[in-house]
Motif scaffolding. Sequence first.
Motif, PDB file in Angstrom:
ATOM      1  N   GLU A   1       8.836   6.365   5.671  1.00  0.00           N
ATOM      2  CA  GLU A   1       9.654   7.463   5.692  1.00  0.00           C
ATOM      3  C   GLU A   1       9.239   8.433   4.443  1.00  0.00           C
ATOM      4  O   GLU A   1       9.376   9.617   4.622  1.00  0.00           O
ATOM      5  N   HIS A   2       9.651   7.713   3.369  1.00  0.00           N
ATOM      6  CA  HIS A   2       9.332   8.481   1.950  1.00  0.00           C
ATOM      7  C   HIS A   2       7.583   9.307   1.953  1.00  0.00           C
ATOM      8  O   HIS A   2       7.663  10.329   1.515  1.00  0.00           O
TER       9      HIS A   2
ATOM     10  N   LEU B   1       0.730  -1.255  -0.115  1.00  0.00           N
ATOM     11  CA  LEU B   1       0.162   0.022  -0.012  1.00  0.00           C
ATOM     12  C   LEU B   1       0.928   1.331  -0.060  1.00  0.00           C
ATOM     13  O   LEU B   1       0.552   2.398  -0.728  1.00  0.00           O
ATOM     14  N   LEU B   2       1.997   1.162   0.738  1.00  0.00           N
ATOM     15  CA  LEU B   2       2.822   2.229   0.845  1.00  0.00           C
ATOM     16  C   LEU B   2       3.510   2.769  -0.364  1.00  0.00           C
ATOM     17  O   LEU B   2       3.773   3.847  -0.948  1.00  0.00           O
TER      18      LEU B   2
ATOM     19  N   GLY C   1      -1.564   1.997   5.430  1.00  0.00           N
ATOM     20  CA  GLY C   1      -0.377   1.477   5.435  1.00  0.00           C
ATOM     21  C   GLY C   1       0.515   1.457   6.830  1.00  0.00           C
ATOM     22  O   GLY C   1       1.147   0.654   7.220  1.00  0.00           O
ATOM     23  N   ILE C   2       0.553   2.909   6.848  1.00  0.00           N
ATOM     24  CA  ILE C   2       1.438   3.168   8.235  1.00  0.00           C
ATOM     25  C   ILE C   2       0.647   2.378   9.540  1.00  0.00           C
ATOM     26  O   ILE C   2       1.289   2.052  10.397  1.00  0.00           O
ATOM     27  N   ASP C   3      -0.635   2.583   9.447  1.00  0.00           N
ATOM     28  CA  ASP C   3      -1.480   1.991  10.630  1.00  0.00           C
ATOM     29  C   ASP C   3      -1.205   0.405  10.657  1.00  0.00           C
ATOM     30  O   ASP C   3      -0.967  -0.278  11.772  1.00  0.00           O
TER      31      ASP C   3
ATOM     32  N   LEU D   1      10.448  -3.597   7.726  1.00  0.00           N
ATOM     33  CA  LEU D   1      11.727  -2.656   7.419  1.00  0.00           C
ATOM     34  C   LEU D   1      11.524  -1.944   5.947  1.00  0.00           C
ATOM     35  O   LEU D   1      11.717  -0.773   6.018  1.00  0.00           O
ATOM     36  N   GLN D   2      11.219  -2.721   5.158  1.00  0.00           N
ATOM     37  CA  GLN D   2      11.060  -2.304   3.791  1.00  0.00           C
ATOM     38  C   GLN D   2       9.662  -1.389   3.991  1.00  0.00           C
ATOM     39  O   GLN D   2       9.599  -0.171   3.317  1.00  0.00           O
ATOM     40  N   ALA D   3       8.703  -1.660   4.389  1.00  0.00           N
ATOM     41  CA  ALA D   3       7.514  -0.785   4.765  1.00  0.00           C
ATOM     42  C   ALA D   3       8.046   0.384   5.703  1.00  0.00           C
ATOM     43  O   ALA D   3       7.327   1.619   5.229  1.00  0.00           O
TER      44      ALA D   3
END
Length: 418
Positions: free
Chosen positions: A302-303, A240-241, A275-277, A295-297
């Motif tokens: 961060e982006h 999603l991110l 996605g962050i949730d 970690l990839q998420a």
Amino acid sequence: MTPHPAHDTVAETVRIEGARILATLIRTVGDVQLAEDAVQEASLAALGAWPVTGVPPQPRAWLTVTARRKAIDILRRERARPDKERDGLMMMELSGSEIPPDEVVHDDLLRLIFTCCHPALSPATRIVLALRTLCGLTPAQIGGVLLTTEVATTKRLTRARQKIAAAHIPYRVPAEGELAGRLPAVCGVIHSLYTAGHAPVDGQAAYDVDACAEAIRLAELLHELLPEQTMPASVLALLLLTDARRPSRVDDQGDVVTLDKQDRSHWDTPAITRGIDLLNESLLRTHGQADAYQLQAAIAAEHARAPSYAETDWAEILRLYDLLISIAPSDAAALGRVVAAAEAADPATGLALLNDLPPSPRWHAVRAELLARENRFAEAAQEMTEALAGASTQPEQHHRERRRARFLHLATSPDDVA
């Protein structure tokens, strides 16, 4: 001879719906090779029929019914083999005219994913089989994605199908006790499917919207099936991110827009929020001990959080890449770390780190950009020439050609440097 427009519709239907049709047919026949042969014959029948009769109102339904009939034809041609009683029962089921509802098709796809990821198959074979059956990639395309040959890929696919048949690998979602051993491979397949769509090795488009959407849909289904498991949640968060930035990856002409020039107002804010949730919820369950997908998420998050490219927290991204490489090293992660290090420090730092990595088309493209930032434009143009020698999508190829032309111009006209 110009292809008939209906041929394009056949190709598009098979590309988008092929995995669903195949999954439904495998449930009935219990034989991957037989189902693939039947779907292939149904596709050839559509190429012959649709230009004459017109495209049917429900192309997927037409192909599904025709594939069933083709499966019956194949079974009849092979009636000399044993187990005729089983074949007779199978033919009765294949003769049904019902088209399964979407929820059944979704379950069929999950069954297919878990079949592809059975522990009796090697990890590499699982990915190859899934890319073929779920993504519809050809052996040549799979070879390109996995950096192997078409012949080796074909042999691996043949052995995989034979093993599934010989070992009677069941076509089902495994019991709860079996999930832990199968889940990493299933998540790897879904992530590979998304990667194949997000960063295709060739083709006319910068990305495959349908492949990306299918991977996200499968990730959603897996998360619904196993809501308490952290890995499906973190895979879904990553997809999603990453996909949230897709609306800005190309301009109106289909040309590549690099991250530093993307209009962030076009990013999908609800997808970023969800996605962050999901990422935060999964990290709470693992008490902050992140796996590779988390970690990839986190890097993607961060982006997504940064108001602009210049305001990105590159030091944090570099820290996350260090953690990722410590638990799941890969060339892609190493290149991502080079970019983060160059942004957090300076281009010279990135160039020094590149010396420790194996060259590839993307490696050359990254090196070209870092050299250009040091005003070493002649060297940058040469590196971009090397990048152009590798396979890439047409938009990426055009982007690299434009960058090379720009570097060549600046090499002879340094006063034009902005």
